[in-house]
Write a protein that holds these residues in place. Structure first.
Motif, PDB file in Angstrom:
ATOM      1  N   LEU A  87      -4.442   8.453   6.782  1.00 28.08           N
ATOM      2  CA  LEU A  87      -5.167   7.224   7.058  1.00 28.08           C
ATOM      3  C   LEU A  87      -5.740   6.671   5.751  1.00 28.08           C
ATOM      4  O   LEU A  87      -6.461   7.363   5.027  1.00 28.08           O
ATOM      5  CB  LEU A  87      -6.304   7.495   8.050  1.00 28.08           C
ATOM      6  N   THR A  88      -5.422   5.415   5.436  1.00 29.31           N
ATOM      7  CA  THR A  88      -5.844   4.815   4.168  1.00 29.31           C
ATOM      8  C   THR A  88      -6.308   3.387   4.395  1.00 29.31           C
ATOM      9  O   THR A  88      -5.620   2.597   5.062  1.00 29.31           O
ATOM     10  CB  THR A  88      -4.675   4.802   3.163  1.00 29.31           C
ATOM     11  N   LEU A  89      -7.474   3.040   3.859  1.00 29.90           N
ATOM     12  CA  LEU A  89      -7.948   1.665   3.886  1.00 29.90           C
ATOM     13  C   LEU A  89      -7.309   0.949   2.696  1.00 29.90           C
ATOM     14  O   LEU A  89      -7.641   1.198   1.543  1.00 29.90           O
ATOM     15  CB  LEU A  89      -9.476   1.616   3.795  1.00 29.90           C
ATOM     16  N   THR A  90      -6.365   0.080   2.995  1.00 36.64           N
ATOM     17  CA  THR A  90      -5.485  -0.498   1.976  1.00 36.64           C
ATOM     18  C   THR A  90      -5.827  -1.959   1.724  1.00 36.64           C
ATOM     19  O   THR A  90      -5.934  -2.747   2.678  1.00 36.64           O
ATOM     20  CB  THR A  90      -4.019  -0.370   2.439  1.00 36.64           C
ATOM     21  N   PRO A  91      -5.986  -2.373   0.471  1.00 35.20           N
ATOM     22  CA  PRO A  91      -6.249  -3.787   0.178  1.00 35.20           C
ATOM     23  C   PRO A  91      -5.067  -4.675   0.600  1.00 35.20           C
ATOM     24  O   PRO A  91      -3.911  -4.371   0.304  1.00 35.20           O
ATOM     25  CB  PRO A  91      -6.429  -3.819  -1.336  1.00 35.20           C
ATOM     26  N   THR A  92      -5.384  -5.760   1.292  1.00 35.04           N
ATOM     27  CA  THR A  92      -4.373  -6.757   1.692  1.00 35.04           C
ATOM     28  C   THR A  92      -4.967  -8.151   1.460  1.00 35.04           C
ATOM     29  O   THR A  92      -5.209  -8.900   2.405  1.00 35.04           O
ATOM     30  CB  THR A  92      -3.988  -6.584   3.178  1.00 35.04           C
ATOM     31  N   VAL A 134     -12.821  -7.906   5.486  1.00 37.20           N
ATOM     32  CA  VAL A 134     -11.969  -8.974   4.958  1.00 37.20           C
ATOM     33  C   VAL A 134     -11.115  -8.432   3.824  1.00 37.20           C
ATOM     34  O   VAL A 134     -11.598  -7.697   2.950  1.00 37.20           O
ATOM     35  CB  VAL A 134     -12.837 -10.154   4.471  1.00 37.20           C
ATOM     36  N   ASP A 135      -9.795  -8.756   3.867  1.00 35.61           N
ATOM     37  CA  ASP A 135      -8.826  -8.369   2.838  1.00 35.61           C
ATOM     38  C   ASP A 135      -8.471  -6.890   2.844  1.00 35.61           C
ATOM     39  O   ASP A 135      -7.962  -6.361   1.850  1.00 35.61           O
ATOM     40  CB  ASP A 135      -9.318  -8.763   1.433  1.00 35.61           C
ATOM     41  N   PHE A 136      -8.695  -6.207   4.000  1.00 36.39           N
ATOM     42  CA  PHE A 136      -8.312  -4.793   4.091  1.00 36.39           C
ATOM     43  C   PHE A 136      -7.675  -4.507   5.453  1.00 36.39           C
ATOM     44  O   PHE A 136      -8.096  -5.044   6.479  1.00 36.39           O
ATOM     45  CB  PHE A 136      -9.525  -3.878   3.913  1.00 36.39           C
TER      46      PHE A 136
END
Length: 574
Positions: free
Chosen positions: A252-257, A369-371
């Protein structure tokens, strides 16, 4: 019928407000005339077709044992208040007051009236089963009437209502009506499909819609080419393509988008298939007696769409609405676009579509926001959800009966049969006495056909660049006789009158165009109107002992011996 004694009124161009093919062609062919928004006068040419539709419906309803009656267009509000539909139905229900200030409705349907008749007239099990039907004007105050007779406000409908003593009897009545509808639509000469459907505002336990197949249809029909499975999009069951959930293989990874708020954008940014993403839909059920407002998070695969009818059937979600942005921010701490089931600020109910429930290592919003989270897995990273069928099916899905894959085509709903059960009987206390003298609720079915809508649906299925192509059973006239020089040639007049009289005597619905129009204009009129068979008689052909025949779907005319033309037409019509 002679054209000089009938009313033939065609237009070269359709009015600017005519939108779809059937609307344009019916206006051009002089079959309907607009009076107001969604309200049309049925002109003589159109009314002939309506009467043919009604005749077929009557014959098959009578054959199935139904009994014709006629219920009023205007109905007292009290009946609708008994069933609760006075309040449940929205602005489509036209409410009016009489001179005394009493409330009435202009009927869109007649369940209440017929149930009122049943509770006063059907007292004993010995009177059952029974089925009443009528063909009557209906009115639904559509917000945006459009498409001519396809979605008008005033229309003609056949509705029937069966009454039985028990569930088994009701199902037998339902089957008789279903079979009668199949015969009706076969006699119309239309390509159609009966599909399982949702009961909607009518209520009850089961129903089927009858759709005329047409590329311009508003409704999506789901079916399996390899089996008998068929349903409308609202009722089609979504089966997950994978029935086994794979074991987790990612962390599980909180990934920047950054700036990627939609599943399609996220999938492209992360270079993963769209079906690996999960979209979040936030609903709210407002506070009711004893219950606080509840926020719901519905999860669907990124390439799937929510089926709002199915969502409303999730326990607790009846009467839901889409959550406001303020409610979303309050619950998740972030605006739409980055929502997910992990780390919401306030408690919420999570419901996953079947396909999502079988996913592993998926991508969902990170509630920042953005993740987005990647490598999400049920049980390990987020609690197991409630699981329901929430989505619209797509082509290629497994058929629910296990006999193939699903296909989708467009259709126009023109009939609907419902198993109502005791919904109306219980609301209006409509009972009968059984063999033991005990009161029992009547079991009902209801069955509708859009009489005037059939015209539009038939045209949407049968037209070309020249105009309408009516199936023979619905055509305003079966045969049109077109004389060349009717007033100038005694030979032409004699032969065409002889043929006309013979066809009339044989019971054939024939039109003789004696208006003296030029051939091009005469042919264009009848091709636009859609008469299936045309016979042309002229001096040149008569000299060779021939006439010209052309079927409405034929590319060219065929020479037929004058001596054989009567038998030729009879054979064509048979």
């Amino acid at each position: 019928m002679r054209a000089s004694r009938f009313f033939v009124s065609t237009l070269k161009e359709a009015p600017s407000d005519a939108e779809i093919v059937s609307h344009k062609l019916m206006m051009r062919a002089g079959m309907i005339k607009r009076l107001g928004s969604g309200i049309y006068t049925y002109m003589p040419m159109g009314l002939r077709i309506i009467r043919k539709v009604e005749a077929i419906v009557r014959e098959e309803m009578n054959r199935a044992g139904a009994i014709e009656m006629l219920m009023p267009v205007v109905q007292p509000a009290e009946l609708w208040q008994e069933t609760g539909r006075w309040d449940k139905m929205g602005a489509e229900l036209m409410r009016v007051k009489d001179r005394h200030g009493r409330d009435f409705i202009i009927q869109p349907t007649s369940e209440e009236v017929v149930t009122d008749i049943a509770r006063s007239e059907l007292r004993s099990y010995k009177q059952l089963p029974i089925n009443f039907y009528h063909i009557q004007t209906k009115f639904r105050d559509e917000r945006r009437p459009r498409f001519g007779l396809m979605r008008g406000r005033e229309f003609t409908m056949k509705d029937a209502y069966s009454f039985d003593r028990d569930l088994e009897g009701m199902q037998q009545s339902y089957r008789r009506m279903y079979d009668a509808y199949v015969r009706i639509f076969n006699r119309f000469g239309l390509q159609f499909r009966a599909v399982a459907a949702d009961n909607g505002a009518i209520g009850g336990s089961g129903s089927h819609e009858f759709h005329v197949i047409a590329a311009t249809g508003e409704d999506a029909i789901v079916y399996c080419p390899d089996s008998d499975y068929a349903a409308n999009m609202e009722a089609a069951e979504g089966v997950p393509q994978s029935t086994v959930r794979a074991a987790p293989s990612q962390t599980l990874t909180l990934t920047p988008t950054p700036g990627q708020a939609k599943c399609e954008q996220v999938a492209a940014f992360l270079k993963v298939p769209l079906e690996r993403t999960v979209k979040s839909i936030v609903l709210s059920t407002d506070a009711q007696a004893g219950q606080a407002r509840q926020i719901w998070l519905l999860l669907l695969r990124g390439d799937h769409e929510l089926n709002e009818i199915k969502a409303g059937k999730v326990p607790g979600l009846a009467g839901y609405r889409f959550a406001s942005e303020a409610e979303i921010i309050e619950t998740f701490g972030t605006p739409p676009g980055y929502l997910g089931p992990i780390g919401a600020k306030l408690p919420l109910k999570v419901v996953a579509d079947r396909s999502v429930a079988n996913m592993s290592d998926f991508v969902c919003g990170g509630n920042q926001v953005d993740f987005h989270y990647t490598g999400v897995n049920w049980g390990r990273d987020v609690p197991e959800p409630e699981i329901f069928d929430l989505r619209n099916v797509v082509e290629g899905d497994p058929s629910p009966d296990g006999k193939g894959i699903l296909a989708i085509q467009r259709g126009i709903e023109v009939g609907h049969v419902f198993q109502l059960g005791s919904v109306y009987a219980e609301a209006m206390k409509a009972t009968y006495l059984d063999e033991n003298g005990k009161p029992q609720p009547l079991q009902m079915g209801c069955y509708g056909i859009g009489i005037t809508r059939i015209l539009g649906a038939a045209i949407e299925q049968n037209f070309d660049e020249r105009g309408i192509i009516w199936p023979i059973s619905l055509a305003p006239f079966e045969v049109v006789l077109c004389p060349m020089g009717y007033e100038r040639s005694e030979a032409v007049k004699t032969e065409i009158e002889r043929l006309y009289d013979a066809l009339i005597a044989a019971g054939i619905d024939v039109m003789l165009d004696d208006r003296g129009e030029r051939p091009g204009a005469m042919f264009a009129d009848w091709e636009l109107i859609g008469v299936p068979h045309r016979i042309v008689i002229g001096d040149r052909g008569l000299k060779e002992g021939q006439v010209e025949y052309q079927g409405r779907r034929d590319a060219a005319a065929t020479a037929v011996p004058l001596s054989d033309v009567f038998t030729f037409i009879q054979n064509k019509l048979s």
